[in-house]
Design a protein around this motif. Structure first.
Motif, PDB file in Angstrom:
ATOM      1  N   PHE A 130      -4.775 -12.186  -4.407  1.00  0.00           N
ATOM      2  CA  PHE A 130      -4.660 -11.941  -2.822  1.00  0.00           C
ATOM      3  C   PHE A 130      -4.676 -10.480  -2.531  1.00  0.00           C
ATOM      4  O   PHE A 130      -4.858 -10.006  -1.366  1.00  0.00           O
ATOM      5  CB  PHE A 130      -3.384 -12.592  -2.352  1.00  0.00           C
ATOM      6  CG  PHE A 130      -3.791 -13.960  -1.990  1.00  0.00           C
ATOM      7  CD1 PHE A 130      -4.535 -14.426  -0.890  1.00  0.00           C
ATOM      8  CD2 PHE A 130      -3.362 -15.249  -2.835  1.00  0.00           C
ATOM      9  CE1 PHE A 130      -5.008 -15.782  -0.540  1.00  0.00           C
ATOM     10  CE2 PHE A 130      -3.662 -16.405  -2.529  1.00  0.00           C
ATOM     11  CZ  PHE A 130      -4.280 -16.734  -1.267  1.00  0.00           C
ATOM     12  N   THR A 131      -4.175  -9.487  -3.638  1.00  0.00           N
ATOM     13  CA  THR A 131      -4.366  -8.219  -3.321  1.00  0.00           C
ATOM     14  C   THR A 131      -5.563  -7.506  -2.736  1.00  0.00           C
ATOM     15  O   THR A 131      -5.518  -6.479  -2.275  1.00  0.00           O
ATOM     16  CB  THR A 131      -3.717  -7.201  -4.187  1.00  0.00           C
ATOM     17  OG1 THR A 131      -4.636  -7.574  -5.558  1.00  0.00           O
ATOM     18  CG2 THR A 131      -2.065  -7.873  -4.863  1.00  0.00           C
ATOM     19  N   LEU A 132      -6.489  -8.211  -3.090  1.00  0.00           N
ATOM     20  CA  LEU A 132      -8.080  -7.799  -2.826  1.00  0.00           C
ATOM     21  C   LEU A 132      -8.525  -8.148  -1.449  1.00  0.00           C
ATOM     22  O   LEU A 132      -9.260  -7.608  -0.941  1.00  0.00           O
ATOM     23  CB  LEU A 132      -9.062  -8.132  -3.881  1.00  0.00           C
ATOM     24  CG  LEU A 132      -8.722  -7.565  -5.475  1.00  0.00           C
ATOM     25  CD1 LEU A 132      -9.824  -8.347  -6.013  1.00  0.00           C
ATOM     26  CD2 LEU A 132      -8.966  -6.139  -5.214  1.00  0.00           C
ATOM     27  N   VAL A 133      -7.912  -9.038  -0.788  1.00  0.00           N
ATOM     28  CA  VAL A 133      -8.167  -9.730   0.538  1.00  0.00           C
ATOM     29  C   VAL A 133      -8.246  -8.315   1.487  1.00  0.00           C
ATOM     30  O   VAL A 133      -9.188  -8.480   2.254  1.00  0.00           O
ATOM     31  CB  VAL A 133      -7.339 -10.775   1.164  1.00  0.00           C
ATOM     32  CG1 VAL A 133      -7.615 -10.961   2.426  1.00  0.00           C
ATOM     33  CG2 VAL A 133      -7.292 -11.735  -0.177  1.00  0.00           C
ATOM     34  N   PRO A 134      -7.377  -7.412   1.559  1.00  0.00           N
ATOM     35  CA  PRO A 134      -7.728  -6.248   2.585  1.00  0.00           C
ATOM     36  C   PRO A 134      -8.941  -5.629   2.520  1.00  0.00           C
ATOM     37  O   PRO A 134      -9.413  -5.062   3.472  1.00  0.00           O
ATOM     38  CB  PRO A 134      -6.275  -5.248   2.087  1.00  0.00           C
ATOM     39  CG  PRO A 134      -5.425  -6.187   1.604  1.00  0.00           C
ATOM     40  CD  PRO A 134      -6.149  -7.143   0.672  1.00  0.00           C
ATOM     41  N   ILE A 135      -9.498  -5.447   1.351  1.00  0.00           N
ATOM     42  CA  ILE A 135     -10.815  -4.710   1.381  1.00  0.00           C
ATOM     43  C   ILE A 135     -11.847  -5.592   2.254  1.00  0.00           C
ATOM     44  O   ILE A 135     -12.447  -5.093   2.915  1.00  0.00           O
ATOM     45  CB  ILE A 135     -11.484  -5.072  -0.112  1.00  0.00           C
ATOM     46  CG1 ILE A 135     -10.608  -3.901  -0.834  1.00  0.00           C
ATOM     47  CG2 ILE A 135     -12.816  -4.340  -0.414  1.00  0.00           C
ATOM     48  CD1 ILE A 135     -10.897  -4.148  -2.589  1.00  0.00           C
TER      49      ILE A 135
ATOM     50  N   ILE B 126       0.050  -1.574  -2.738  1.00  0.00           N
ATOM     51  CA  ILE B 126      -0.904  -0.952  -1.720  1.00  0.00           C
ATOM     52  C   ILE B 126      -0.409  -0.602  -0.536  1.00  0.00           C
ATOM     53  O   ILE B 126      -0.688   0.211   0.219  1.00  0.00           O
ATOM     54  CB  ILE B 126      -1.804  -2.183  -1.511  1.00  0.00           C
ATOM     55  CG1 ILE B 126      -2.844  -2.277  -2.662  1.00  0.00           C
ATOM     56  CG2 ILE B 126      -2.734  -2.032  -0.130  1.00  0.00           C
ATOM     57  CD1 ILE B 126      -3.445  -3.530  -2.786  1.00  0.00           C
ATOM     58  N   SER B 127       0.983  -1.301  -0.001  1.00  0.00           N
ATOM     59  CA  SER B 127       1.430  -1.134   1.188  1.00  0.00           C
ATOM     60  C   SER B 127       2.122   0.408   1.114  1.00  0.00           C
ATOM     61  O   SER B 127       2.168   1.093   2.074  1.00  0.00           O
ATOM     62  CB  SER B 127       2.853  -2.093   1.502  1.00  0.00           C
ATOM     63  OG  SER B 127       3.433  -2.141   0.229  1.00  0.00           O
ATOM     64  N   ARG B 128       2.756   0.684  -0.029  1.00  0.00           N
ATOM     65  CA  ARG B 128       3.410   2.106  -0.130  1.00  0.00           C
ATOM     66  C   ARG B 128       2.323   3.210  -0.057  1.00  0.00           C
ATOM     67  O   ARG B 128       2.261   4.117   0.666  1.00  0.00           O
ATOM     68  CB  ARG B 128       4.055   2.187  -1.437  1.00  0.00           C
ATOM     69  CG  ARG B 128       5.198   1.413  -1.639  1.00  0.00           C
ATOM     70  CD  ARG B 128       5.898   1.407  -3.018  1.00  0.00           C
ATOM     71  NE  ARG B 128       7.081   0.733  -2.960  1.00  0.00           N
ATOM     72  CZ  ARG B 128       8.289   1.163  -2.917  1.00  0.00           C
ATOM     73  NH1 ARG B 128       8.562   2.387  -2.740  1.00  0.00           N
ATOM     74  NH2 ARG B 128       9.384   0.486  -3.023  1.00  0.00           N
TER      75      ARG B 128
ATOM     76  N   VAL C  66      -4.200  -0.660  15.402  1.00  0.00           N
ATOM     77  CA  VAL C  66      -3.763   0.205  14.431  1.00  0.00           C
ATOM     78  C   VAL C  66      -2.349  -0.230  13.990  1.00  0.00           C
ATOM     79  O   VAL C  66      -1.934  -0.462  12.871  1.00  0.00           O
ATOM     80  CB  VAL C  66      -3.810   1.605  14.698  1.00  0.00           C
ATOM     81  CG1 VAL C  66      -2.735   2.549  13.768  1.00  0.00           C
ATOM     82  CG2 VAL C  66      -5.091   2.288  14.989  1.00  0.00           C
ATOM     83  N   PHE C  67      -1.712  -0.577  15.278  1.00  0.00           N
ATOM     84  CA  PHE C  67      -0.195  -1.311  14.810  1.00  0.00           C
ATOM     85  C   PHE C  67      -0.310  -2.682  14.382  1.00  0.00           C
ATOM     86  O   PHE C  67       0.586  -2.822  13.274  1.00  0.00           O
ATOM     87  CB  PHE C  67       0.492  -1.437  16.235  1.00  0.00           C
ATOM     88  CG  PHE C  67       1.792  -2.134  16.233  1.00  0.00           C
ATOM     89  CD1 PHE C  67       2.977  -1.212  15.793  1.00  0.00           C
ATOM     90  CD2 PHE C  67       1.870  -3.525  16.318  1.00  0.00           C
ATOM     91  CE1 PHE C  67       4.289  -1.874  15.729  1.00  0.00           C
ATOM     92  CE2 PHE C  67       2.993  -4.007  16.166  1.00  0.00           C
ATOM     93  CZ  PHE C  67       4.480  -3.260  15.632  1.00  0.00           C
ATOM     94  N   SER C  68      -1.323  -3.418  14.372  1.00  0.00           N
ATOM     95  CA  SER C  68      -1.548  -4.757  13.823  1.00  0.00           C
ATOM     96  C   SER C  68      -1.622  -4.531  12.207  1.00  0.00           C
ATOM     97  O   SER C  68      -1.483  -5.641  11.475  1.00  0.00           O
ATOM     98  CB  SER C  68      -2.474  -5.414  14.444  1.00  0.00           C
ATOM     99  OG  SER C  68      -3.787  -4.867  14.123  1.00  0.00           O
ATOM    100  N   VAL C  69      -1.897  -3.363  11.904  1.00  0.00           N
ATOM    101  CA  VAL C  69      -2.254  -3.161  10.485  1.00  0.00           C
ATOM    102  C   VAL C  69      -1.067  -2.359   9.911  1.00  0.00           C
ATOM    103  O   VAL C  69      -0.462  -2.909   8.760  1.00  0.00           O
ATOM    104  CB  VAL C  69      -3.531  -2.047  10.346  1.00  0.00           C
ATOM    105  CG1 VAL C  69      -3.859  -2.178   8.885  1.00  0.00           C
ATOM    106  CG2 VAL C  69      -4.803  -3.213  10.617  1.00  0.00           C
TER     107      VAL C  69
ATOM    108  N   ALA D 268       4.920  -7.736   7.568  1.00  0.00           N
ATOM    109  CA  ALA D 268       3.881  -8.428   6.916  1.00  0.00           C
ATOM    110  C   ALA D 268       3.610  -7.742   5.717  1.00  0.00           C
ATOM    111  O   ALA D 268       3.862  -6.599   5.449  1.00  0.00           O
ATOM    112  CB  ALA D 268       2.458  -8.567   7.758  1.00  0.00           C
ATOM    113  N   THR D 269       3.054  -8.423   4.639  1.00  0.00           N
ATOM    114  CA  THR D 269       2.495  -7.887   3.343  1.00  0.00           C
ATOM    115  C   THR D 269       1.074  -7.261   3.718  1.00  0.00           C
ATOM    116  O   THR D 269       0.496  -7.248   4.874  1.00  0.00           O
ATOM    117  CB  THR D 269       2.244  -8.774   2.352  1.00  0.00           C
ATOM    118  OG1 THR D 269       1.052  -9.735   2.650  1.00  0.00           O
ATOM    119  CG2 THR D 269       3.536  -9.742   2.135  1.00  0.00           C
ATOM    120  N   PRO D 270       0.821  -6.171   2.924  1.00  0.00           N
ATOM    121  CA  PRO D 270      -0.811  -5.448   3.152  1.00  0.00           C
ATOM    122  C   PRO D 270      -1.882  -6.810   3.405  1.00  0.00           C
ATOM    123  O   PRO D 270      -2.772  -6.303   4.441  1.00  0.00           O
ATOM    124  CB  PRO D 270      -0.970  -4.712   2.120  1.00  0.00           C
ATOM    125  CG  PRO D 270       0.239  -4.487   1.333  1.00  0.00           C
ATOM    126  CD  PRO D 270       1.173  -5.581   1.838  1.00  0.00           C
ATOM    127  N   THR D 271      -1.740  -7.701   2.716  1.00  0.00           N
ATOM    128  CA  THR D 271      -2.590  -8.742   2.961  1.00  0.00           C
ATOM    129  C   THR D 271      -2.675  -9.313   4.220  1.00  0.00           C
ATOM    130  O   THR D 271      -3.671  -9.335   4.930  1.00  0.00           O
ATOM    131  CB  THR D 271      -2.777  -9.979   1.745  1.00  0.00           C
ATOM    132  OG1 THR D 271      -2.876  -9.343   0.436  1.00  0.00           O
ATOM    133  CG2 THR D 271      -3.772 -10.679   2.048  1.00  0.00           C
TER     134      THR D 271
END
Length: 438
Positions: free
Chosen positions: A60-65, A173-175, A234-237, A246-249
């Motif tokens: 799931f770490t690839l979903v943000p792409i 990814i979040s960091r 931007v805030f929503s991300v 939320a997590t990065p995903t």
């Protein structure tokens, strides 16, 4: 076979395939399959490589792409990006060099929408450069700000390249997304400071011209209609990650939903545009995921053959300071950026560099930010930085590569200043991350 011979053989084959024009993903795939067959025990080794790569791609770490691709496509196809430029035009007013400041401001705003530096150059270059030339702006001030500010797409979330770095380097990814914000803003401030100083010392590079007066109520109305909603996106991300909601995903998904809702609210998203956005973002996502899968296999191949361990031992035995070793790595990325795209650089170097940086005791997130700045710096470095040739493609007729080189150099110096600041003061990166995760 010694580790350095194995590394030379693998990298040599990879570079040969790229030089003869084989796409990046297929170059890595060919090297991975042949390398696994030779070094990992034939067919069982190839099978294991496929299993490992497939497992990595289902993360799931690839979903943000994919989500970030959707955000960018919807923003541009719905015309929201053009609304931003109109609003900036009203706010900058009769400020000397206003179009150059608009390029920097547009670079910051577009970077929060697309994460695509080449797309930012194409859009800003085709829309702003002809207007600058018509208003009498000299080449250094009509081309340079666009070249420089385009790289902010890498440094301000959402950044697909930052997500890829996290995946390939096996970092949080979040960091990384939080860590790149302050350095990206520092780069934007450096660009703006240079423009202001240059326009003050040499007014002829950006002549003033009369424009219709925009009353404050209209400025505020335009800002509320076009900039505030972008702030919500931007805030929503970024905001939901920073607040720990939320997590990065999940944040990437909320950003994509917010972008689609914004386009619908502005009545800019037709069924046809939505379908085209989904189709194009899917194409880009599949290409990136294929590259990621082959990059992960490449990392495993290097580890299995002992290259990573051998290189780490060789670096640790060097009689130079650890910080000098990191500096040499970063400068090598800048050098590679003059000749290669960001993805090949990342896929080739990260599997080697990240273990070394960790072994030396440095924060890998700090190194990741330096790495991204270095990639952006290399892309705008003469003589063959990729961003320079994209700029040439959208520049007005009569623009020579020498014009583009001269325009890019001052902004390249700003990039190096940002690189030195982050290298010297790691707190620029670590403080926001510590604030979030304490």
């Amino acid at each position: 076979m010694e580790w350095w011979m194995t590394l030379s053989l693998i990298l040599g084959a990879l570079m040969f395939l790229m030089i003869i024009g084989v796409p990046v993903a297929f170059s890595f795939l060919a090297v991975n399959v042949v390398g696994a067959y030779i070094f990992m025990g034939g067919i069982p080794g190839v099978r294991q490589l496929v299993v490992n790569s497939t497992g990595a791609l289902t993360s799931f770490t690839l979903v943000p792409i994919a989500m970030f691709m959707i955000m960018g496509e919807v923003m541009f196809r719905s015309g929201i990006a053009n609304d931003l430029m109109d609003t900036l035009d009203k706010w900058f007013g009769k400020l000397r060099g206003r179009l150059a400041f608009m390029a920097v401001g547009g670079g910051v705003l577009f970077s929060t929408l697309t994460g695509n530096s080449m797309g930012s150059i194409a859009l800003l270059g085709s829309s702003l450069t002809p207007e600058m030339e018509k208003r009498g702006y000299k080449k250094p001030m009509s081309l340079g700000p666009i070249i420089g500010s385009s790289g902010l797409a890498i440094m301000i979330p959402p950044s697909a390249l930052a997500v890829l770095l996290g995946v390939v380097g096996e970092l949080s990814i979040s960091r990384i997304l939080i860590a790149i914000i302050l350095p990206g803003l520092i780069m934007a401030v450096l660009y703006a400071a240079y423009i202001w100083i240059r326009c003050t010392v040499q007014p002829s590079v950006a002549p003033t011209f009369d424009i219709p007066y925009t009353p404050w109520p209209e400025k505020l109305k335009s800002g509320a209609a076009n900039i505030v909603p972008i702030g919500v996106v931007v805030f929503s991300v970024v905001g939901v990650i920073f607040l720990g909601w939320a997590t990065p995903t999940e944040a990437a998904a909320s950003g994509a939903v917010a972008t689609v809702l914004l386009a619908l609210f502005k009545r800019r998203l037709t069924v046809r545009k939505f379908g085209a956005s989904m189709f194009e973002s899917s194409n880009l996502s599949v290409m990136i995921l294929l590259i990621v899968g082959t990059a992960i296999g490449f990392s495993q191949l290097l580890a299995f053959t002992g290259v990573t361990f051998g290189l780490m031992n060789a670096v640790m035995s060097l009689d130079i300071s650890p910080r000098m070793i990191v500096l040499m790595m970063i400068l090598s990325v800048v050098l590679l950026g003059m000749f290669m795209g960001p993805l090949p650089i990342m896929l080739i170097t990260l599997p080697i560099y990240i273990p070394v940086v960790t072994q030396l005791g440095f924060d890998p997130i700090w190194f990741a930010v330096l790495f991204l700045i270095a990639i952006e710096t290399g892309a705008t470095s003469p003589p063959v930085g990729a961003a320079l040739f994209v700029m040439k493609g959208v520049a007005p007729k009569g623009t020579t590569m020498m014009d583009i080189y001269r325009a890019a150099i001052p902004f390249l110096i700003c990039d190096f200043m940002a690189l030195i600041l982050v290298f010297t003061f790691p707190q620029i990166v670590t403080w926001p991350v510590e604030m979030m995760f304490r």
